[in-house]
Design an enzyme around this catalytic site. Sequence first.
Site, short mmCIF file in Angstrom:
data_model
loop_
_atom_site.label_atom_id
_atom_site.label_comp_id
_atom_site.label_asym_id
_atom_site.label_seq_id
_atom_site.Cartn_x
_atom_site.Cartn_y
_atom_site.Cartn_z
N SER A 1 16.10 -10.91 -3.97
CA SER A 1 17.24 -10.67 -3.08
C SER A 1 17.84 -12.00 -2.62
O SER A 1 19.07 -12.13 -2.50
CB SER A 1 16.81 -9.83 -1.88
OG SER A 1 16.43 -8.53 -2.28
N CYS B 1 0.84 -1.20 0.00
CA CYS B 1 0.00 0.00 0.00
C CYS B 1 0.87 1.25 0.00
O CYS B 1 1.99 1.24 0.51
CB CYS B 1 -0.89 0.01 1.23
SG CYS B 1 -2.04 -1.37 1.34
N HIS C 1 15.97 -36.44 -11.34
CA HIS C 1 15.21 -36.82 -10.14
C HIS C 1 13.79 -36.26 -10.19
O HIS C 1 13.27 -35.78 -9.18
CB HIS C 1 15.94 -36.33 -8.89
CG HIS C 1 17.32 -36.88 -8.75
ND1 HIS C 1 17.57 -38.15 -8.27
CD2 HIS C 1 18.53 -36.35 -9.05
CE1 HIS C 1 18.87 -38.38 -8.27
NE2 HIS C 1 19.48 -37.30 -8.75
N SER D 1 17.93 -6.90 0.97
CA SER D 1 16.60 -6.39 0.64
C SER D 1 16.76 -5.14 -0.20
O SER D 1 17.48 -4.22 0.19
CB SER D 1 15.80 -6.08 1.90
OG SER D 1 14.63 -5.34 1.62
N GLN D 2 16.07 -5.09 -1.35
CA GLN D 2 16.15 -3.91 -2.20
C GLN D 2 15.59 -2.69 -1.47
O GLN D 2 16.21 -1.64 -1.42
CB GLN D 2 15.39 -4.16 -3.50
CG GLN D 2 15.57 -3.08 -4.56
CD GLN D 2 14.64 -1.89 -4.37
OE1 GLN D 2 15.05 -0.74 -4.54
NE2 GLN D 2 13.40 -2.13 -4.01
N SER D 3 14.41 -2.84 -0.89
CA SER D 3 13.75 -1.70 -0.25
C SER D 3 14.27 -1.43 1.15
O SER D 3 14.18 -0.30 1.65
CB SER D 3 12.24 -1.95 -0.16
OG SER D 3 11.96 -3.02 0.73
N THR E 1 11.37 -4.91 3.72
CA THR E 1 10.66 -6.18 3.54
C THR E 1 10.28 -6.76 4.90
O THR E 1 11.15 -6.98 5.75
CB THR E 1 11.53 -7.17 2.76
OG1 THR E 1 11.98 -6.55 1.56
CG2 THR E 1 10.75 -8.43 2.42
#
Length: 714
Positions: free
Chosen positions: A408, A2, A608, A452-454, A457
């Site tokens: 990530s 959001c 497998h 983490s990019q932001s 997270t």
Amino acid sequence: MCGIFAYLNYNVNRDRRYIIEVLFNGLRRLEYRGYDSAGISVDSLPFPFVSRDPINQNGNYKSAPKPLVFRQEGNIESLVKSVYQEVATTELNLEESFFVHTGIAHTRWATHGEPAQRNSHPQSSGTEKEFVVVHNGVITNYEVLKETLVRHGFTFESDTDTEVIPKLAKFVFDQASEEGDQTVTFCQVVFEVMRHLEGAYALIFKSRHYPNELIACKRGSPLLLGVKVSYARFLVVVAVIVVEVKLLMDLAEDPSFAASYFDVKSLSENVHPKELFLSSDASALVEHTKKVLVIEDGEVVHLKDGSVSVFKYDNKAKSVGTLSRPASVQRALSVLEMEVEQINKGKYDHYMQKEIHEQPESLTTTMRGRLIRGGSCKGRSVLLGGLKDHIKTIRRSRRIVFIGCGTSYNAALAARPILEELTGIPVTMEVASDLLDRQGPICREDTAVFVSQSGETADTLLALEYALENGALSVGITNTVGSAIARKTHCGVHINAGCEIGVASTKAYTSQIVVMAMVALAIGDDTISTQHRRESIIDALFDLPNKVREVLKLDQEMKELAKLLIAEQSLLVFGRGYNYATALEGALKVKEVALMHSEGMLAGEMKHGPLALVDEYLPIVVIATHDACFSKQQSVIQQLHARKGRLIVMCSNGDEASVCPGGSCRVIEVPQVEDCLQPVINIVPLQLLAYHLTVLRGYNVDQPRNLAKSVTTQ
């Protein structure tokens, strides 16, 4: 996920049209976070609404008329259209001027309740809209609160967890009024609401009982305050907030002010015109101001008639007999390292396309100032200022644990082999949510690396708290300065990839791999036996942007391949060694944006189970660039070919004859680099393939169905 945005103008003349457009544009800057509905709330009448006479000793005004609330399922343009249609039918005057005004806005990513107008934000306390709220996050105890409020006569219209918040605010306000507390402040109401909330949230409150005031608070979800102040003809921006006494102002941008400070005691006395902004993301603030306050967990920011106060919420404090009166705190603003041009598409059709093609520049920025290459008699090394005070501790670690989610996690997986090779330290991988579910062992002797990019997270943040509780050294690798992970870890490295708008991460992924390779080089710098290997990697890093430019020339070839795959329902991607991560990430990109079922698989596991899927119809990508696993991948190709597999092979330049004898499969040739950096090169064609597949299939590239850029809920 959001997105929330708010705008308060004080002593700055703005008409209703301007205010509404500021809110709309704020939401447009946030839409990349992912959403399925949107809404805004603005004042219905300009200030002053009623008599200036206060209703009590603290000077609160009488209640204002009901605010206007507009909500709409769908995209922001649907909201814009519905607002102007409603304006036309109600004859609302868009040219009406406001010297003081508070407006809030929201983009919703559904968690509780389907995408629908009734579930959109702002959510209100009832038909009279005494309190309206926008919310990012999840309230985990909302059902208990809802049952309590229903028993007290409240009725609910939505399926959301958010609706309990404004109704709880009204309940607190009404209870205080009934008990004769005529001096209850907006902050006290919000603090009492926070005392009852569990979960993660960022909230902005607006109330008829407190005209021209906004309150923002957060726990877990990101929230920033942007401040812009006008002094006569000169524009200056707040540098440090000193609550309740005065605000220390930053220098004006005019160089002639470089040696001057402003006595701004008058600012808290509401003398100077100013504009204040609240946002989930810096991208919505940069066009207005670069001076921001990163709101910390547990803080409450009170905006009243342009003045700013910051309070700290004490979760352990108990309210006895009366509402709590929190103490104020002092906070400093930071400067956004972002330009408006970074959040525009420029010459490209989509943000994802732009960000794929920006990778040579983003990689250069990631490495700038961190690689040291001396003359013929000097060695090569890596300088990571964020780690230098903790390098010795990391070298003594029992193990290194990489913790991340999605892309990530894949980037960390790509870097694991080189970290093990150069440091000799065991490296384990953890998906953040799974670590939390298992309560896996994290020890004091461990180094936990959070990717983490932001930097916001939710699962990764909770895993970070878990690691800190267990005493591990925590290292953050993020793309966002001032993010929660950047603030809470002991040390870390910013990847400096620049603002990434597309939901599907591209340039952040490649920069993460490069940063983690540099971390491996820095940790292993004390080992003589690996010196030649380290120097070869550093030389390759210097040339890496040029190699990425070269592979980007495959754009048209990938578009032609996408045309052949447009009608397919599934895609398999096989990789091993360094490129197992490439297989996972390439499949994830196709899955995310092209909405095609795709699976990345470890080639060594082919026999497998996955081999049963192979036939002449299913497209299979095999990554077989020249490294230590090359001969094994050749064997995989032969086995797939023997079963009439429909093969697409990625190989190093000049290796076509080795991987595809007799021209029996489609080949993608890429430049050869050091094996540990090959994943940076190999992912680019797969990014381009995913992009073109999405465009050709007619899907939204930058905002894939059901996905969000920053996953701030569990």
